[in-house]
Design an enzyme around this catalytic site. Structure first.
Site, PDB file in Angstrom:
ATOM      1  N   LYS A   6      25.904  -6.470  -4.741  1.00  0.00           N
ATOM      2  CA  LYS A   6      27.327  -6.445  -5.089  1.00  0.00           C
ATOM      3  C   LYS A   6      28.134  -5.784  -3.977  1.00  0.00           C
ATOM      4  CE  LYS A   6      26.146  -6.168 -10.020  1.00  0.00           C
ATOM      5  NZ  LYS A   6      25.917  -5.205 -11.112  1.00  0.00           N
ATOM      6  N   ARG A  44      11.738   3.182   1.797  1.00  0.00           N
ATOM      7  CA  ARG A  44      11.335   2.232   2.828  1.00  0.00           C
ATOM      8  C   ARG A  44      12.561   1.373   3.115  1.00  0.00           C
ATOM      9  NH1 ARG A  44       6.711  -1.100   4.622  1.00  0.00           N
ATOM     10  NH2 ARG A  44       5.688   0.909   4.348  1.00  0.00           N
ATOM     11  N   ARG A  98       0.826  -1.214   0.000  1.00  0.00           N
ATOM     12  CA  ARG A  98       0.000   0.000   0.000  1.00  0.00           C
ATOM     13  C   ARG A  98       0.854   1.255   0.000  1.00  0.00           C
ATOM     14  NH1 ARG A  98      -3.661  -1.920   2.275  1.00  0.00           N
ATOM     15  NH2 ARG A  98      -2.384  -3.745   2.477  1.00  0.00           N
ATOM     16  N   THR A  99       1.927   1.290   0.783  1.00  0.00           N
ATOM     17  CA  THR A  99       2.737   2.504   0.812  1.00  0.00           C
ATOM     18  C   THR A  99       3.392   2.738  -0.549  1.00  0.00           C
ATOM     19  OG1 THR A  99       3.165   2.085   3.149  1.00  0.00           O
ATOM     20  CG2 THR A  99       4.522   3.729   2.090  1.00  0.00           C
ATOM     21  N   HIS A 157       7.059   5.878  10.598  1.00  0.00           N
ATOM     22  CA  HIS A 157       6.343   5.782   9.331  1.00  0.00           C
ATOM     23  C   HIS A 157       5.535   7.078   9.226  1.00  0.00           C
ATOM     24  CE1 HIS A 157       4.394   4.407   5.879  1.00  0.00           C
ATOM     25  NE2 HIS A 157       3.889   3.270   6.271  1.00  0.00           N
TER      26      HIS A 157
END
Lengths: 326, 326, 326
Positions: free
Chosen positions: B101, B122, B71-72, B151
């Site tokens: 890497k 995120r 959803r975010t 958040h």
């Protein structure tokens, strides 16, 4: 748009980019590079002045990446969108697409030919983009790196960065360090610089990762002077560029070798003080995993993050615009 | 665009959002929230009237998501595109990008700084967006959730939903239930509500998932009255809001605990009849896995799907527009 | 936009596509197909003349794909973007989204309803798009393939390809070969052709992969004449179409069966010479893994890559435009 079929002897670009497959740096010459770099400078200036590109308005380009990539993928994606185009994005299609159902590369690209106006392909197999080009009849493909083969747009951004700084691509002196065996960016760059006279490069690598003999001979037969050196103390102090690369763990047959080979040669403040000079620049195709001390990042000569990264987007915008644009 | 470097004491937003990193709800205050919510209401009204946004026209924003999110991620993606902007989208870069890497977070974000006009991040590690902010010099970053840290845009959408319903963010009374220990949405929301006087919240959670003591004290020292309760019968009947949350299996050290803790407290028709009232609303940051009986979904007081979800997009549009817009 | 809730008896489209869920080929009839194919032809002509679509300008459509797909996903993505729309793209959400946190399908689609103007769904479970349709109240959903259920847009592109070539969808004669048991594209196509009189199809498949009895009877009760044959020599020489399909390894319970069943029937130059004719076309829903010899690809009768693939995009553009457009 008319496309020339790519054959084993790649089609030279000359003055006309439109509709041509871009597979190898070997397709370029000083004339085509001048056109490309002029376009790149114009686009860079326009974008920095807040002007938007429209060359790809109404176009849909497929990004078909069979191998992990962040900067090349994102750079192409941003470049297309900043030119007003749209993308179909495919990463790791081996996990998410028909490739796992057994489809051939030829069928896969022909499908994307049905939906889009061009393909940008990264593949883990050398030669895959050239094979794909032969299967296409209507749209051009651009090589974004094929195994240990080539990475032409990386070479182009490297050359543009040198050109922008020094105003020329001839009579340059530099060090190229790291993985010269598997490093496709090094191969493409040296090939590109071999179009110009008077360039000299010192090759600094572990013995196990030396430039392949046939490439050494090819570049030398062209106009590049190559000198293999074994330690940092052999670096001349009057270089214009230090071009450092990462030892690519993912290309080594024996992973245990990696621990031995990685970070044999590191750019440090000390080395820069001993062997550097005021007017040089430090380059790296990125990602780095220790080959350049982060303490160097704020040095104005550190060009990898501040100049090469944005130039990668600008040079790709110019190339996309010339090949796929109206 | 000029960016202020984010430091450990996050830059306050005050009246000016432009170019600022958005890392924590702590950067906001009633004044900045008034500006944001006014903008959100305007954008919501315009969009519902079919008017398109243009605030991000010509901008490319990177969505860099190191952790699964639907959803975010989608909400930000839709928000950017509805403002006329474009995205570079990265999910799970640990599997598809240079991170595998061995590249540092700092290098990764600096690369995206070369291609895009802003980053929405995120990350599974608390503090990662703040670290990234320090590495950036030209573009702002927005925290879309960092581990069990914060958040902020979830708190903003929760607060906007309350503000839109009740016309104020002070003197509210509510229950917050579920995982109050790891629930970053709860922490950000309580912090945000602590900017306003007279708020009282009843905290309903298993003992193992209580609000951390230092946060309890911090919010209490600010202006929130907190009352820990242990069972549904302790819920007062005059709440404005029931804010329910999921026990996050993925954050529990011992998965066997999950079976014991999940769904200890459930919103049912029965509970709503016994303890609810006509003017209250039911909220949940989603996803839910049983904490609210789906039979409640059609109740006009059920705001989680019908109001919070679209408000999430609207408040992000407002924030993106204020921070990255022209 | 007003949406009709989809029920077990799917809503007929008739003359009005706007806002309707597209779940099954059973919702269509000759009238709605005429509208759709007329629109498809117009869009195809415009696009080939370089004119851009604007029907989805300002719209955001979610591509929610719970199963690997390359051509359907890309085709929809390109179709939306060529109509001026934007996408939220979700592939394999079981790995990247809230679905792994235990969210129900109903909640997932309601969340996307909060951000976007429509959903295109591929799912591994038969009936999932119909279930999702019931959960939605504001936006329509389009089925892009549900397990071994249906794949309506594939049937539509197949029918459009036949219509474009032969100018009719009645009184056609053809062979359908391969996996007729699990092959949802075959089921949807035969259903679609059963709307028209006089069609005859020869069904060529291994015994283990025959058309299910109930479907055989359903299509026969409608207006299609079906003849099961067991070997290539039974193919009549006056077919208008050979429709070949892949044996789908991923749908077989016992993988060892696959080696036995795959490529039992192959289109070769020899077979085409013996049983083909000048005016027929060869079709395949793709991907293929050997069922059609690549030597056939350059034959002008080979329509799978040259006609079906682009028609897939055009027919989806027409459908998206009629359902989601202004």
């Amino acid at each position: 748009m008319h496309t020339q079929v790519f054959v084993d002897d790649p089609v030279k670009i000359g003055q006309n980019f439109a509709g041509k497959h871009i597979i190898s740096i070997r397709q370029f010459d000083p004339q085509s590079l001048e056109i490309l770099f002029h376009k790149t400078s114009t686009i860079k200036r326009c974008l920095q002045n807040g002007e938007q590109g429209e060359a790809l308005a109404g176009k849909v380009i497929t990004l078909l990446f069979f191998e992990p990539s962040s900067r090349t993928f994102s750079s192409f994606s941003a470049a297309i969108k900043r030119l007003g185009g749209q993308t179909i994005e495919y990463q790791n299609p081996m996990q998410t697409s028909s490739a796992i159902k057994g489809e051939t590369l030829e069928d896969t690209v022909r499908v994307f030919e049905g939906y889009s106006d061009g393909i940008v392909m990264r593949h883990f197999e050398e030669g895959a983009p050239a094979r794909a080009a032969k299967a296409l009849s209507r749209i051009p493909i651009m090589n974004a790196g094929d195994g240990s083969g080539e990475h032409p747009t990386q070479a182009l951004l490297d050359m543009f960065t040198l050109y922008e700084k020094f105003g020329r691509l001839d009579h340059l002196k530099g060090v190229i360090a790291g993985d010269l065996l598997y490093g496709r960016t090094v191969h493409s760059l040296l090939k590109g610089l071999s179009f110009y006279p008077g360039n000299t490069f010192y090759l600094l690598s572990p013995k196990e990762l030396r430039l392949p003999r046939e490439l050494f001979e090819e570049y030398t037969k062209a106009r590049v002077t190559l000198v293999e050196i074994e330690k940092e103390t052999d670096i001349p102090t009057d270089c214009q560029v230090w071009y450092w690369t990462r030892v690519q763990k993912e290309r080594l047959a024996d992973p245990s070798t990696y621990e031995v080979l990685k970070n044999r040669f590191i750019v440090t403040k000390k080395l820069l003080k001993e062997k550097g000079n005021a007017d040089m620049i430090i380059m790296h195709p990125l990602p780095r995993v220790g080959e350049i001390d982060p303490a160097i990042d704020t040095d104005p000569r550190a060009y990898y993050l501040t100049h090469e990264v944005p130039n990668g987007m600008y040079v790709r915008m110019a190339l996309l615009s010339l090949v796929f644009g109206k």
